[in-house]
Design a protein around this motif. Structure first.
Motif, PDB file in Angstrom:
ATOM      1  N   THR A 106       0.823  -1.219   0.000  1.00  0.00           N
ATOM      2  CA  THR A 106       0.000   0.000   0.000  1.00  0.00           C
ATOM      3  C   THR A 106       0.852   1.262   0.000  1.00  0.00           C
ATOM      4  OG1 THR A 106      -0.158  -0.017   2.414  1.00  0.00           O
ATOM      5  CG2 THR A 106      -1.943  -1.087   1.191  1.00  0.00           C
ATOM      6  N   THR A 107       1.880   1.270   0.819  1.00  0.00           N
ATOM      7  CA  THR A 107       2.748   2.440   0.937  1.00  0.00           C
ATOM      8  C   THR A 107       4.009   2.039   1.684  1.00  0.00           C
ATOM      9  OG1 THR A 107       2.790   4.796   1.586  1.00  0.00           O
ATOM     10  CG2 THR A 107       1.836   3.265   3.177  1.00  0.00           C
ATOM     11  N   ALA A 108       5.033   2.850   1.538  1.00  0.00           N
ATOM     12  CA  ALA A 108       6.212   2.776   2.403  1.00  0.00           C
ATOM     13  C   ALA A 108       6.654   4.223   2.597  1.00  0.00           C
ATOM     14  CB  ALA A 108       7.326   1.939   1.801  1.00  0.00           C
ATOM     15  N   GLU A 109       6.439   4.724   3.803  1.00  0.00           N
ATOM     16  CA  GLU A 109       6.786   6.104   4.139  1.00  0.00           C
ATOM     17  C   GLU A 109       8.106   6.055   4.891  1.00  0.00           C
ATOM     18  OE1 GLU A 109       3.378   7.234   6.423  1.00  0.00           O
ATOM     19  OE2 GLU A 109       2.029   6.707   4.784  1.00  0.00           O
ATOM     20  N   VAL A 110       9.155   6.563   4.259  1.00  0.00           N
ATOM     21  CA  VAL A 110      10.511   6.391   4.773  1.00  0.00           C
ATOM     22  C   VAL A 110      11.161   7.751   5.023  1.00  0.00           C
ATOM     23  CG1 VAL A 110      12.757   5.308   4.368  1.00  0.00           C
ATOM     24  CG2 VAL A 110      10.692   4.299   3.359  1.00  0.00           C
ATOM     25  N   VAL A 111      11.820   7.852   6.172  1.00  0.00           N
ATOM     26  CA  VAL A 111      12.637   9.023   6.476  1.00  0.00           C
ATOM     27  C   VAL A 111      14.072   8.538   6.648  1.00  0.00           C
ATOM     28  CG1 VAL A 111      13.043  10.955   8.043  1.00  0.00           C
ATOM     29  CG2 VAL A 111      10.697  10.158   7.628  1.00  0.00           C
ATOM     30  N   LEU A 112      14.961   9.129   5.863  1.00  0.00           N
ATOM     31  CA  LEU A 112      16.387   8.824   5.949  1.00  0.00           C
ATOM     32  C   LEU A 112      17.106  10.011   6.569  1.00  0.00           C
ATOM     33  CD1 LEU A 112      17.139   7.343   2.398  1.00  0.00           C
ATOM     34  CD2 LEU A 112      16.629   6.093   4.498  1.00  0.00           C
ATOM     35  N   GLY A 113      18.093   9.711   7.407  1.00  0.00           N
ATOM     36  CA  GLY A 113      18.968  10.743   7.931  1.00  0.00           C
ATOM     37  C   GLY A 113      20.303  10.660   7.220  1.00  0.00           C
ATOM     38  N   CYS A 114      21.069  11.748   7.309  1.00  0.00           N
ATOM     39  CA  CYS A 114      22.410  11.774   6.724  1.00  0.00           C
ATOM     40  C   CYS A 114      23.261  12.736   7.529  1.00  0.00           C
ATOM     41  CB  CYS A 114      22.339  12.213   5.271  1.00  0.00           C
ATOM     42  SG  CYS A 114      23.960  12.267   4.472  1.00  0.00           S
ATOM     43  N   HIS A 115      24.475  12.323   7.849  1.00  0.00           N
ATOM     44  CA  HIS A 115      25.424  13.180   8.556  1.00  0.00           C
ATOM     45  C   HIS A 115      26.439  13.674   7.531  1.00  0.00           C
ATOM     46  CE1 HIS A 115      28.553  14.594  11.168  1.00  0.00           C
ATOM     47  NE2 HIS A 115      27.809  14.369  12.234  1.00  0.00           N
ATOM     48  N   ALA A 116      26.411  14.982   7.250  1.00  0.00           N
ATOM     49  CA  ALA A 116      27.264  15.546   6.203  1.00  0.00           C
ATOM     50  C   ALA A 116      28.752  15.384   6.489  1.00  0.00           C
ATOM     51  CB  ALA A 116      26.927  17.024   6.006  1.00  0.00           C
ATOM     52  N   GLY A 117      29.118  15.162   7.748  1.00  0.00           N
ATOM     53  CA  GLY A 117      30.528  15.036   8.100  1.00  0.00           C
ATOM     54  C   GLY A 117      31.078  13.632   7.996  1.00  0.00           C
ATOM     55  N   LEU A 118      30.238  12.675   7.558  1.00  0.00           N
ATOM     56  CA  LEU A 118      30.666  11.279   7.480  1.00  0.00           C
ATOM     57  C   LEU A 118      30.470  10.715   6.084  1.00  0.00           C
ATOM     58  CD1 LEU A 118      29.055   9.872  10.756  1.00  0.00           C
ATOM     59  CD2 LEU A 118      31.427  10.622  10.419  1.00  0.00           C
ATOM     60  N   VAL A 119      31.261   9.692   5.781  1.00  0.00           N
ATOM     61  CA  VAL A 119      31.095   8.930   4.545  1.00  0.00           C
ATOM     62  C   VAL A 119      31.011   7.463   4.931  1.00  0.00           C
ATOM     63  CG1 VAL A 119      32.151   8.241   2.359  1.00  0.00           C
ATOM     64  CG2 VAL A 119      32.384  10.608   3.157  1.00  0.00           C
ATOM     65  N   PHE A 120      29.950   6.783   4.457  1.00  0.00           N
ATOM     66  CA  PHE A 120      29.787   5.349   4.673  1.00  0.00           C
ATOM     67  C   PHE A 120      30.196   4.616   3.403  1.00  0.00           C
ATOM     68  CE2 PHE A 120      25.859   5.835   7.696  1.00  0.00           C
ATOM     69  CZ  PHE A 120      26.679   6.347   8.686  1.00  0.00           C
ATOM     70  N   THR A 121      31.059   3.625   3.558  1.00  0.00           N
ATOM     71  CA  THR A 121      31.381   2.699   2.475  1.00  0.00           C
ATOM     72  C   THR A 121      31.347   1.297   3.067  1.00  0.00           C
ATOM     73  OG1 THR A 121      33.758   2.947   2.903  1.00  0.00           O
ATOM     74  CG2 THR A 121      32.813   4.334   1.173  1.00  0.00           C
ATOM     75  N   ARG A 122      31.468   0.296   2.216  1.00  0.00           N
ATOM     76  CA  ARG A 122      31.499  -1.084   2.683  1.00  0.00           C
ATOM     77  C   ARG A 122      32.710  -1.757   2.056  1.00  0.00           C
ATOM     78  NH1 ARG A 122      27.296  -1.472   5.651  1.00  0.00           N
ATOM     79  NH2 ARG A 122      27.581  -3.623   6.184  1.00  0.00           N
TER      80      ARG A 122
END
Length: 144
Positions: A106-122
């Protein structure tokens, strides 16, 4: 910073979030909130207790409520590590690593956060045999 999106019926949850992170140019996205429902999800579970060292997976195909979604999405939406908990029509819950092929009901209501001072990699971790999160400081912005 936050980015919010509402996914509509038939859209793919995991893939849509990775695309959103790419489009927004986010360097360190994490899930703050997600409410909605799915008709299909492919989950991977914890390492099997039978000694085989395998991680069993399963495709669930039924109407399921999203009870929880947590995790990180790497810089530019290149990769992610998301865990989801879903409940059926009786309130029974099942959860695991969200692998994809997850279709919004029906729906997926998503809120994402982001920290401008960090970089995520794997990066591959020999201790786990999985690509694991690496957190680094974002390059400093030069004043104009």
């Amino acid at each position: 910073d936050c980015v919010a999106v509402r996914l509509k019926p038939g859209e793919l949850l995991r893939e849509s979030l990775m695309q959103l992170v790419k489009e927004q140019g986010l360097s360190s996205a994490f899930v703050i909130s997600c409410v909605g429902s799915l008709t299909q999800a492919r989950l991977r579970y914890a390492t099997s207790s039978d000694g085989s060292g395998t991680n069993p997976s399963e495709v669930l195909q039924r109407h399921m409520e999203i009870v929880s979604l947590v995790g990180t999405i790497s810089q530019g939406g290149q990769s992610c590590h998301l865990h989801i908990c879903l409940s059926d029509e009786h309130g029974r819950a099942i959860g695991g690593h969200l692998l994809g092929d997850d279709i919004v009901y029906t729906t997926a209501e998503v809120v994402l956060g982001c920290h401008a001072g960090l970089v995520f990699t794997r990066e591959p971790d020999p201790a786990t045999a999985f690509d694991e999160l690496v957190v680094t400081a974002a390059p400093a912005l030069k004043p104009k």
